[in-house]
Design a protein around this motif. Structure first.
Motif, PDB file in Angstrom:
ATOM      1  N   PHE A 165       0.856  -1.180   0.000  1.00  0.00           N
ATOM      2  CA  PHE A 165       0.000   0.000   0.000  1.00  0.00           C
ATOM      3  C   PHE A 165       0.895   1.234   0.000  1.00  0.00           C
ATOM      4  N   SER A 166       0.868   1.979  -1.090  1.00  0.00           N
ATOM      5  CA  SER A 166       1.751   3.142  -1.220  1.00  0.00           C
ATOM      6  C   SER A 166       1.030   4.419  -0.823  1.00  0.00           C
ATOM      7  N   ALA A 167       1.767   5.333  -0.199  1.00  0.00           N
ATOM      8  CA  ALA A 167       1.256   6.671   0.143  1.00  0.00           C
ATOM      9  C   ALA A 167       2.467   7.520   0.470  1.00  0.00           C
ATOM     10  N   ALA A 168       2.880   8.376  -0.461  1.00  0.00           N
ATOM     11  CA  ALA A 168       4.135   9.091  -0.254  1.00  0.00           C
ATOM     12  C   ALA A 168       4.183  10.385  -1.042  1.00  0.00           C
ATOM     13  N   GLY A 169       4.933  11.320  -0.498  1.00  0.00           N
ATOM     14  CA  GLY A 169       5.185  12.570  -1.198  1.00  0.00           C
ATOM     15  C   GLY A 169       6.466  12.534  -2.010  1.00  0.00           C
ATOM     16  N   GLY A 170       7.136  11.379  -2.044  1.00  0.00           N
ATOM     17  CA  GLY A 170       8.360  11.253  -2.832  1.00  0.00           C
ATOM     18  C   GLY A 170       9.539  10.867  -1.963  1.00  0.00           C
ATOM     19  N   ALA A 171      10.734  11.192  -2.450  1.00  0.00           N
ATOM     20  CA  ALA A 171      11.964  10.852  -1.736  1.00  0.00           C
ATOM     21  C   ALA A 171      12.154  11.777  -0.535  1.00  0.00           C
ATOM     22  N   ARG A 172      12.934  11.324   0.438  1.00  0.00           N
ATOM     23  CA  ARG A 172      13.173  12.108   1.646  1.00  0.00           C
ATOM     24  C   ARG A 172      14.353  13.047   1.440  1.00  0.00           C
ATOM     25  N   MET A 173      14.060  14.328   1.458  1.00  0.00           N
ATOM     26  CA  MET A 173      15.055  15.364   1.165  1.00  0.00           C
ATOM     27  C   MET A 173      16.257  15.277   2.095  1.00  0.00           C
ATOM     28  N   GLN A 174      16.029  14.948   3.365  1.00  0.00           N
ATOM     29  CA  GLN A 174      17.115  14.974   4.349  1.00  0.00           C
ATOM     30  C   GLN A 174      18.153  13.873   4.124  1.00  0.00           C
ATOM     31  N   GLU A 175      17.852  12.906   3.246  1.00  0.00           N
ATOM     32  CA  GLU A 175      18.820  11.841   2.966  1.00  0.00           C
ATOM     33  C   GLU A 175      19.417  11.948   1.572  1.00  0.00           C
ATOM     34  N   GLY A 176      19.031  12.987   0.818  1.00  0.00           N
ATOM     35  CA  GLY A 176      19.664  13.301  -0.453  1.00  0.00           C
ATOM     36  C   GLY A 176      19.754  12.141  -1.422  1.00  0.00           C
ATOM     37  N   ILE A 177      20.936  11.913  -1.983  1.00  0.00           N
ATOM     38  CA  ILE A 177      21.152  10.884  -2.986  1.00  0.00           C
ATOM     39  C   ILE A 177      20.900   9.491  -2.413  1.00  0.00           C
ATOM     40  N   LEU A 178      21.098   9.315  -1.110  1.00  0.00           N
ATOM     41  CA  LEU A 178      20.854   8.019  -0.484  1.00  0.00           C
ATOM     42  C   LEU A 178      19.372   7.649  -0.554  1.00  0.00           C
ATOM     43  N   SER A 179      18.519   8.661  -0.507  1.00  0.00           N
ATOM     44  CA  SER A 179      17.090   8.419  -0.661  1.00  0.00           C
ATOM     45  C   SER A 179      16.767   7.997  -2.091  1.00  0.00           C
ATOM     46  N   LEU A 180      17.369   8.656  -3.063  1.00  0.00           N
ATOM     47  CA  LEU A 180      17.120   8.310  -4.468  1.00  0.00           C
ATOM     48  C   LEU A 180      17.627   6.905  -4.804  1.00  0.00           C
ATOM     49  N   MET A 181      18.642   6.458  -4.086  1.00  0.00           N
ATOM     50  CA  MET A 181      19.164   5.108  -4.318  1.00  0.00           C
ATOM     51  C   MET A 181      18.146   4.025  -3.961  1.00  0.00           C
ATOM     52  N   GLN A 182      17.127   4.374  -3.185  1.00  0.00           N
ATOM     53  CA  GLN A 182      16.113   3.381  -2.812  1.00  0.00           C
ATOM     54  C   GLN A 182      15.239   3.006  -3.999  1.00  0.00           C
ATOM     55  N   MET A 183      15.222   3.831  -5.043  1.00  0.00           N
ATOM     56  CA  MET A 183      14.447   3.485  -6.241  1.00  0.00           C
ATOM     57  C   MET A 183      15.004   2.229  -6.916  1.00  0.00           C
ATOM     58  N   PRO A 184      16.295   2.168  -7.266  1.00  0.00           N
ATOM     59  CA  PRO A 184      16.816   0.917  -7.849  1.00  0.00           C
ATOM     60  C   PRO A 184      16.847  -0.234  -6.850  1.00  0.00           C
ATOM     61  N   ARG A 185      17.088   0.060  -5.563  1.00  0.00           N
ATOM     62  CA  ARG A 185      17.101  -1.009  -4.559  1.00  0.00           C
ATOM     63  C   ARG A 185      15.742  -1.694  -4.475  1.00  0.00           C
ATOM     64  N   SER A 186      14.679  -0.892  -4.416  1.00  0.00           N
ATOM     65  CA  SER A 186      13.335  -1.470  -4.326  1.00  0.00           C
ATOM     66  C   SER A 186      12.957  -2.193  -5.614  1.00  0.00           C
ATOM     67  N   THR A 187      13.440  -1.692  -6.758  1.00  0.00           N
ATOM     68  CA  THR A 187      13.162  -2.350  -8.034  1.00  0.00           C
ATOM     69  C   THR A 187      13.792  -3.737  -8.081  1.00  0.00           C
ATOM     70  N   VAL A 188      15.027  -3.846  -7.567  1.00  0.00           N
ATOM     71  CA  VAL A 188      15.694  -5.150  -7.503  1.00  0.00           C
ATOM     72  C   VAL A 188      14.933  -6.089  -6.570  1.00  0.00           C
ATOM     73  N   ALA A 189      14.406  -5.549  -5.460  1.00  0.00           N
ATOM     74  CA  ALA A 189      13.641  -6.373  -4.521  1.00  0.00           C
ATOM     75  C   ALA A 189      12.379  -6.928  -5.177  1.00  0.00           C
ATOM     76  N   ILE A 190      11.708  -6.106  -5.967  1.00  0.00           N
ATOM     77  CA  ILE A 190      10.505  -6.574  -6.661  1.00  0.00           C
ATOM     78  C   ILE A 190      10.864  -7.627  -7.707  1.00  0.00           C
ATOM     79  N   GLN A 191      12.027  -7.476  -8.335  1.00  0.00           N
ATOM     80  CA  GLN A 191      12.472  -8.464  -9.315  1.00  0.00           C
ATOM     81  C   GLN A 191      12.699  -9.822  -8.658  1.00  0.00           C
ATOM     82  N   MET A 192      13.116  -9.829  -7.394  1.00  0.00           N
ATOM     83  CA  MET A 192      13.271 -11.083  -6.658  1.00  0.00           C
ATOM     84  C   MET A 192      11.946 -11.839  -6.597  1.00  0.00           C
ATOM     85  N   LEU A 193      10.868 -11.099  -6.364  1.00  0.00           N
ATOM     86  CA  LEU A 193       9.542 -11.721  -6.318  1.00  0.00           C
ATOM     87  C   LEU A 193       9.170 -12.320  -7.665  1.00  0.00           C
ATOM     88  N   LYS A 194       9.410 -11.551  -8.722  1.00  0.00           N
ATOM     89  CA  LYS A 194       9.038 -12.009 -10.062  1.00  0.00           C
ATOM     90  C   LYS A 194       9.828 -13.248 -10.448  1.00  0.00           C
TER      91      LYS A 194
END
Length: 304
Positions: A161-190
């Motif tokens: 269940f998603s509900a978000a305003g986007g990436a967390r500004m206070q973590e900068g590039i580390l927050s944006l890195m969660q996009m590929p990390r989560s994509t890899v996690a979903i690929q594990m399921l597939k």
């Protein structure tokens, strides 16, 4: 002047006539303005009984309504670094985190749980928009990976269940890195052949929409949910044109092929049970959890 009549008696009367009435017994609907009794609203999963407007709901309240008997087990999520960038704006990042944790009672913006829906074992993850706008930081990335690993280990579907305003500004590039990390996690399921179902709730925006929120095998949304990467106001200011009515809302995206279903929250559990069992190639659920009917008695043998 008699001080007993003018001061003492009114004071005593005010003490004994005072009524302790909680201030949170009623909630005003943002859409229609109807005053809703808190218990009635809670029983209807924070959906207005007058106009059907979907208000925000916490992950724990959502899971209580989703899982059989409201019973679920939390899945542990690894703790990330507390303040990796030493970020500070008007407040220090750790101070903002402590304030959000105190107001919500949660460690971060995502809760992961395991349990059963309609006697079907699943793993579920839900974002809490009240926790810093449900922003995606390292903890959220860790939570999605933990949810995917738990689903693969137990061979269960994952419902997010998603509900978000986007990436967390206070973590900068580390927050944006969660996009590929989560994509890899979903690929594990597939790769494990397990279903991944996404329920997009209001609002789902930014990097969340650009990653795990739009990768589901089945995409469902709650009515009226805002689903986008950049918001309507930003787009209007960029192209300097008026956008269509209801642009980037769930119903608009359904009409344009971005979603599979738009389902009211009160009917979501039954639909998720049906879809999950269908994807797992299981027989339909028996509603009411009633035992199978007894076999019809054999007809008596005819006398010759």
């Amino acid at each position: 002047m008699n001080w007993i009549t003018n001061y003492v008696r009114p004071r005593i009367n005010s003490i004994f006539s005072r009524r302790e009435v909680p201030e949170n017994l009623w909630t005003k609907c943002d859409a229609c303005g109807t005053m809703l009794f808190h218990r009635e609203l809670s029983d209807n999963q924070n959906v207005c009984t007058s106009c059907g407007h979907h208000m925000s709901i916490t992950p724990r309240a959502r899971f209580k309504a989703l899982f059989d008997g409201g019973i679920f087990t939390e899945v542990a999520v690894p703790e990330p670094l507390a303040d990796p960038l030493q970020f500070r704006d008007q407040k220090k990042y750790p101070e903002r985190m402590k304030a959000a944790q105190k107001s919500t009672g949660e460690r971060d913006a995502m809760l992961v749980a395991a349990g059963e829906i309609g006697r079907t074992p699943i793993v579920a993850a839900a974002q809490d928009f009240s926790f810093m706008g449900g922003s995606m930081g390292m903890y959220v990335g860790n939570a999605i990976i933990a949810a995917a690993e738990e689903a693969v280990k137990l061979k269960r579907p994952l419902i997010l269940f998603s509900a978000a305003g986007g990436a967390r500004m206070q973590e900068g590039i580390l927050s944006l890195m969660q996009m590929p990390r989560s994509t890899v996690a979903i690929q594990m399921l597939k790769e494990a052949g397990l279903p991944y179902i996404v329920v997009l709730t209001h609002p789902t925006t930014g990097g969340v929409t650009a990653s795990y929120a739009m990768l589901g095998d089945v995409q469902i949304a709650e009515p009226g949910a805002l689903i986008c990467f950049a918001g309507p106001r930003v787009i209007e200011q960029t192209i300097r044109e008026k956008l269509p009515e209801g642009f980037q809302r769930a119903e608009y995206l359904l009409d344009h092929g971005m979603l599979d279903r738009v389902t009211p929250r009160t009917k979501l559990r039954e639909e998720l049970i049906t879809i999950t069992r269908m994807l797992l190639r299981q027989t339909p659920a028996v509603w009411g959890d009633l035992p199978a009917p007894d076999a019809a008695p054999a007809a008596p043998a005819s006398k010759t």
